[in-house]
Design a protein around this motif. Structure first.
Motif, mmCIF file in Angstrom:
data_model
loop_
_atom_site.group_PDB
_atom_site.id
_atom_site.type_symbol
_atom_site.label_atom_id
_atom_site.label_comp_id
_atom_site.label_asym_id
_atom_site.label_seq_id
_atom_site.Cartn_x
_atom_site.Cartn_y
_atom_site.Cartn_z
ATOM 1 N N ASN A 74 -10.748 72.354 59.676
ATOM 2 C CA ASN A 74 -11.874 71.496 59.330
ATOM 3 C C ASN A 74 -12.537 71.984 58.062
ATOM 4 O OD1 ASN A 74 -11.585 69.977 61.669
ATOM 5 N ND2 ASN A 74 -12.644 71.524 62.849
ATOM 6 N N PRO A 75 -12.576 71.161 57.055
ATOM 7 C CA PRO A 75 -13.352 71.552 55.885
ATOM 8 C C PRO A 75 -14.834 71.436 56.195
ATOM 9 C CG PRO A 75 -12.511 69.353 55.609
ATOM 10 C CD PRO A 75 -11.944 69.861 56.895
ATOM 11 N N ASN A 76 -15.625 72.156 55.452
ATOM 12 C CA ASN A 76 -17.056 72.066 55.691
ATOM 13 C C ASN A 76 -17.566 70.685 55.343
ATOM 14 O OD1 ASN A 76 -17.706 74.504 56.760
ATOM 15 N ND2 ASN A 76 -17.879 75.515 54.780
ATOM 16 N N PRO A 77 -18.489 70.169 56.093
ATOM 17 C CA PRO A 77 -18.963 68.814 55.812
ATOM 18 C C PRO A 77 -19.627 68.734 54.449
ATOM 19 C CG PRO A 77 -20.245 69.835 57.548
ATOM 20 C CD PRO A 77 -19.083 70.698 57.309
ATOM 21 N N ASN A 78 -19.440 67.615 53.854
ATOM 22 C CA ASN A 78 -19.924 67.397 52.502
ATOM 23 C C ASN A 78 -21.405 67.070 52.561
ATOM 24 O OD1 ASN A 78 -20.213 66.822 49.867
ATOM 25 N ND2 ASN A 78 -18.744 65.147 49.793
ATOM 26 N N GLN A 79 -22.225 68.054 52.288
ATOM 27 C CA GLN A 79 -23.660 67.877 52.484
ATOM 28 C C GLN A 79 -24.290 66.820 51.591
ATOM 29 O OE1 GLN A 79 -25.526 68.619 54.775
ATOM 30 N NE2 GLN A 79 -25.662 70.767 55.307
ATOM 31 N N ASN A 84 -12.648 58.783 57.485
ATOM 32 C CA ASN A 84 -11.906 57.921 58.391
ATOM 33 C C ASN A 84 -10.929 58.652 59.264
ATOM 34 O OD1 ASN A 84 -12.703 55.374 58.397
ATOM 35 N ND2 ASN A 84 -11.368 54.665 56.768
ATOM 36 N N LYS A 85 -10.793 59.938 59.054
ATOM 37 C CA LYS A 85 -9.651 60.593 59.674
ATOM 38 C C LYS A 85 -9.938 61.122 61.070
ATOM 39 C CE LYS A 85 -7.230 61.983 55.542
ATOM 40 N NZ LYS A 85 -5.989 61.276 55.613
ATOM 41 N N ARG A 86 -11.058 60.784 61.603
ATOM 42 C CA ARG A 86 -11.439 61.390 62.872
ATOM 43 C C ARG A 86 -11.613 60.326 63.927
ATOM 44 N NH1 ARG A 86 -10.305 66.387 63.604
ATOM 45 N NH2 ARG A 86 -9.781 67.074 61.521
ATOM 46 N N THR A 87 -11.219 60.668 65.128
ATOM 47 C CA THR A 87 -11.370 59.705 66.212
ATOM 48 C C THR A 87 -12.830 59.424 66.497
ATOM 49 O OG1 THR A 87 -9.379 60.650 67.177
ATOM 50 C CG2 THR A 87 -10.647 59.163 68.533
ATOM 51 N N TRP A 88 -13.662 60.452 66.424
ATOM 52 C CA TRP A 88 -15.038 60.222 66.822
ATOM 53 C C TRP A 88 -15.748 59.342 65.811
ATOM 54 C CZ3 TRP A 88 -19.076 61.791 63.776
ATOM 55 C CH2 TRP A 88 -18.828 62.794 62.853
ATOM 56 N N THR A 89 -15.359 59.417 64.543
ATOM 57 C CA THR A 89 -15.992 58.527 63.576
ATOM 58 C C THR A 89 -15.633 57.078 63.848
ATOM 59 O OG1 THR A 89 -14.157 58.744 62.027
ATOM 60 C CG2 THR A 89 -15.974 60.285 61.805
ATOM 61 N N HIS A 90 -14.365 56.876 64.198
ATOM 62 C CA HIS A 90 -13.970 55.522 64.561
ATOM 63 C C HIS A 90 -14.773 55.028 65.745
ATOM 64 C CE1 HIS A 90 -9.951 56.384 62.557
ATOM 65 N NE2 HIS A 90 -10.562 55.495 61.833
ATOM 66 N N ALA A 91 -14.915 55.910 66.715
ATOM 67 C CA ALA A 91 -15.624 55.498 67.923
ATOM 68 C C ALA A 91 -17.068 55.174 67.601
ATOM 69 C CB ALA A 91 -15.538 56.606 68.967
ATOM 70 N N ALA A 138 -14.791 70.204 67.606
ATOM 71 C CA ALA A 138 -15.095 71.150 66.533
ATOM 72 C C ALA A 138 -15.627 70.412 65.310
ATOM 73 C CB ALA A 138 -13.847 71.948 66.184
ATOM 74 N N ASN A 139 -14.944 69.375 64.932
ATOM 75 C CA ASN A 139 -15.376 68.601 63.773
ATOM 76 C C ASN A 139 -16.735 67.960 64.009
ATOM 77 O OD1 ASN A 139 -15.082 65.810 62.073
ATOM 78 N ND2 ASN A 139 -14.103 67.561 61.094
ATOM 79 N N TYR A 140 -16.896 67.445 65.210
ATOM 80 C CA TYR A 140 -18.152 66.790 65.567
ATOM 81 C C TYR A 140 -19.310 67.771 65.500
ATOM 82 C CZ TYR A 140 -21.174 63.712 68.308
ATOM 83 O OH TYR A 140 -22.178 62.909 68.750
#
Lengths: 299, 153
Positions: free
Chosen positions: B12-17, B62-69, B129-131
């Motif tokens: 997981n890259p660090n989130p883009n603040q 877009n690459k994450r399931t939780w974002t889609h959800a 983890a990403n979430y």
């Protein structure tokens, strides 16, 4: 990593070469009988976990000792991606000494094409295909739990899946509660404070562009903020936040901001129409390509 | 990214603040512009919370399931990805989790992470983890904004 694998493999094969006479050939393709292959599909974005596919060839008529003599001779081992965990735990020396143990070898053309993850059956463990796959899955899960351990503070001392999962669940719940609390705070604060600050911030972000995009957004374009003020505001905003990569963020330059701003913001119209029950958003909802991507991914 | 499992690094890259900040602030300004004083504080807080999650999902990509959800849930409430699956598929996925004798932890986690019901356990952990990364970033961002308002007031 590949070099270490090669070392292990090459040291592994010497005793097996010695017992060449014991080996029979399995079929014409030379596939060893025990390969637990987990297809590492390239479009695995975490959405669908890989379905462990077991390629066990010729189990019924396979002789006791797999033939490795063929595979030893100078074949490339590009497809041999290994699960590092399994190797770190049981050094290869152990499997070396167990001569009569079946070791899955995987040097065939398919491995190069399909990018299997190959697992070695360790000493004293069942080499049943199902248990191999189970072991792969368990190791994957424990590896990810270790990742999570680093993320969640205070998890280092806890060992064991149950306790760690408890901690993780608590952490996620507390984060979500924090979001809710902060949104309540923001909602209370917003009507009192004049909106200039937020408008300034947003317009500063828009201001950095050439003005082409900002027109499409439908904001009141009356306010124009000079550039220096914008930089100052953004810097103070970012500076207060103490972001993890604060060194790079505090000096936001034009390029970064223009990159950000060029992301199609028309998407927000559609989303916020659900959020805000009033139909004050004037822009016609335009389907950006990002939204299209997310919709298509569901099919 | 598909090689990361072999490399055993944190994929997981660090989130883009800045991106997070940008989207969230934009959402907030739109809310301020459109939702007038007729909405109560509770309504506003609900809207802001929703906007926080949507902007978080948007910034995560877009690459994450939780974002889609999250985004789907935003558009079609009560129709999560799991619910949109047809009956046989749904039962298949449920049976997968059932066969592995999922404990209550897994079930709890699935209910917490958006889109968690439609995943297997190991990918669920990845998504968590990403979430968590994005949640912490979002919380930090919101704290900054609240602080800023407190300063000005």
């Amino acid at each position: 990593m590949s070099s270490s694998i090669r070392r292990e493999v090459s040291s592994d094969w010497d005793p097996l070469l010695a017992m060449d006479h014991n080996m029979n050939f399995i079929g014409s393709s030379g596939f060893p009988p025990f390969i637990a292959g987990v297809v590492n599909s390239s479009n695995d974005d975490g959405r669908n976990d890989q379905v462990p596919s077991l390629s066990c060839f010729g189990l019924v008529d396979s002789p006791e000792f797999p033939s490795v003599a063929d595979n030893v001779k100078g074949k490339k081992r590009k497809g041999f991606t290994d699960f590092g965990a399994s190797h770190s735990r049981s050094p290869v020396i152990k499997t070396q000494q167990k001569i009569d143990e079946k070791k899955p070898k995987n040097d065939n053309a398919d491995a190069k094409k399909e990018d299997y993850i190959h697992v070695r059956a360790k000493r004293g463990q069942a080499t049943n295909s199902h248990s191999l796959a189970e072991r792969v899955r368990r190791e994957k899960i424990s590896e990810r739990m270790r990742l999570l351990q680093d993320l969640v503070p205070g998890c280092n001392k806890l060992t064991g899946k149950a306790m760690m999962l408890d901690e993780i669940i608590n952490y996620v719940q507390s984060l979500q509660r924090q979001v809710e609390f902060l949104s309540m705070k923001l909602a209370a604060v917003n009507p009192e404070v004049n909106f200039d600050v937020e408008q300034i911030l947003s317009k500063d972000i828009l201001q950095s562009q050439d003005g082409g995009n900002s027109a499409a957004l439908g904001f009141g374009q009356a306010m124009t903020i000079p550039h220096q003020q914008f930089h100052g505001l953004m810097q103070t905003e970012m500076g207060i936040c103490n972001m993890p990569n604060s060194g790079g963020i505090l000096r936001l330059n034009n390029s970064e901001i223009s990159q950000m701003a060029q992301i199609p913001t028309n998407v927000w119209d559609q989303d916020l129409q659900n959020l805000v029950p009033m139909g004050f958003i004037g822009n016609p909802p335009i389907e950006s390509k990002e939204m299209n991507g997310s919709m298509k991914a569901e099919l | 990214m598909h090689n990361n499992k072999c490399l055993k690094e944190n994929p997981n890259p660090n989130p883009n603040q800045p991106l997070l900040a940008y989207h969230f602030i934009q959402a907030l300004t739109r809310i301020n512009l459109t939702a007038h004083t007729t909405t109560s504080t509770k309504q506003r807080s609900h809207i802001i919370k929703h906007a926080a999650y949507v902007s978080m999902a948007f910034a995560a990509g877009n690459k994450r399931t939780w974002t889609h959800a999250v985004l789907l849930h935003n558009r079609f409430p009560l129709k999560t990805r799991f619910h949109r699956l047809s009956g046989s598929r749904r039962s298949f996925i449920m049976s997968l989790s059932r066969n592995k004798k999922t404990h209550r932890h897994a079930h709890l986690l699935r209910s917490l992470v958006p889109g968690g019901h439609a995943m297997e356990f190991s990918s669920l952990l990845m998504e968590t983890a990403n979430y968590i990364q994005y949640l912490t970033a979002q919380v930090r961002l919101m704290q900054c904004i609240v602080e800023k308002f407190d300063m000005h007031v």
